[in-house]
Design an enzyme around this catalytic site. Structure first.
Site, short mmCIF file in Angstrom:
data_model
loop_
_atom_site.label_atom_id
_atom_site.label_comp_id
_atom_site.label_asym_id
_atom_site.label_seq_id
_atom_site.Cartn_x
_atom_site.Cartn_y
_atom_site.Cartn_z
N THR A 29 30.29 10.01 -14.49
CA THR A 29 29.77 9.94 -15.73
C THR A 29 30.80 8.97 -16.64
O THR A 29 31.69 9.64 -16.78
CB THR A 29 29.48 11.30 -16.51
N LYS B 173 21.90 9.20 -18.21
CA LYS B 173 22.92 10.38 -18.28
C LYS B 173 23.43 10.63 -19.77
O LYS B 173 23.44 11.95 -20.27
CB LYS B 173 24.16 10.20 -17.59
N LYS C 156 34.48 14.45 -23.23
CA LYS C 156 34.27 13.03 -22.91
C LYS C 156 33.02 12.32 -22.68
O LYS C 156 32.94 11.13 -23.14
CB LYS C 156 34.96 13.25 -21.39
#
Length: 291
Positions: free
Chosen positions: A97, A172, A240
């Site tokens: 990701t 995502k 993150k």
């Protein structure tokens, strides 16, 4: 069956690479900590590459699942990077990701040497990786995706191409935005039940069958009520990811007030010592406010 390399053997990559081996593919692995790669080879067979370039040589497909933008650049670029070892016509599949920006950067670098690049972040957590039941969101050229999909199928419950390069990463981001709000809502609901003197587990047994039900509720309510938070995706990684979401929202003009708020709540959890707790630990913050 194909010759496949897998770069990154963390809690996700280790079992994902294992599923490739079990499916009959010829797998070469690379990990920054060599001992982890040696352990994987001992368990599953296959080969070990000392560098990403060495691991990628002679492979038709190179899959990666590392930490962040810089980690991905590190395994892709430079003299020891995977792209330097890949032949024209091969496909690089990134399950990390990361930002859509680095995805498009690496897509262009791969295209310069006639290597295809598919961004394919995953959802489903460690359990999904171990059980081969991940959701895989893909972006990139249609032909490259069509070639990669049967390989990805070794650990996918669902796999879909959403558009051109970067579309998988953007999808995502949608996934993480939705999860953030759901976990906060679930945390508040369970906390309210506790303060009201209700049996939280009995409450969820009822409400999970109606409109309030969700994957998070079904899979996390017991451990949340039992104050256990070592069962999934870590708070550090969620922050993150949410940082990527918020940075991208600044670029495209999307309004993400709840996401921004929950990101700060996760920051509070980090201050409580919960950097490695799983994301359902938002309820710990609410309990701490009472103490």
């Amino acid at each position: 069956m194909a010759k496949v390399s897998f770069l990154g053997l963390g809690v996700m990559g280790y079992p994902m690479a294992g599923h490739l081996s079990k499916a009959g593919h010829e797998v070469t692995v690379y990990n920054r900590t060599t001992a982890k790669a040696e352990k994987w080879v001992e368990e599953f067979g296959g080969k070990l590459g000392v560098t990403p370039r060495e691991a990628a040589q002679s492979s038709e497909f190179v899959m990666a699942c590392v930490g962040n933008d810089d980690d991905l650049r590190g395994v892709c670029l430079g003299d020891d990077g995977a792209l330097a070892g890949m032949d024209a016509g091969c496909v690089f599949v990134d399950h990390t990701t990361v930002s859509a920006k680095v995805t498009r950067e690496l897509y262009a670098a791969a295209n310069d040497i006639q290597v295809s690049f598919v961004d394919a972040p995953v959802s489903g957590g460690q359990a999904g990786a171990e059980n081969g039941q991940l959701g895989v969101m893909c972006g990139g050229d249609e032909g490259a995706y069509g070639r990669a999909e049967p390989i990805i199928d070794a650990y996918a419950k669902a796999c879909k191409r959403l558009g051109e390069s970067g579309a998988g990463q953007l999808t995502k981001m949608v996934n993480q935005i939705c999860i953030a709000g759901l976990v906060q809502g679930l945390s508040e609901g369970l906390h309210f039940a506790e303060k009201a003197g209700l049996d939280g587990k009995a409450v969820v047994e009822v409400i999970s069958q109606g409109a309030a039900g969700s994957w998070q509720m079904s899979n996390r309510y017991v451990t949340m009520l039992d104050d256990e938070f070592d069962h999934g995706f870590a708070v550090d990684w969620m922050r993150k990811d949410l940082g990527i979401c918020l940075d991208t929202a600044d670029e495209n003009g999307a309004s993400l007030p709840v996401t921004a708020l929950v990101d700060q709540f996760y920051k509070d959890v980090q201050k409580l010592g919960g950097a490695r707790w799983d994301t359902s630990s938002l309820i710990k913050r609410l309990r701490a406010l009472d103490s």
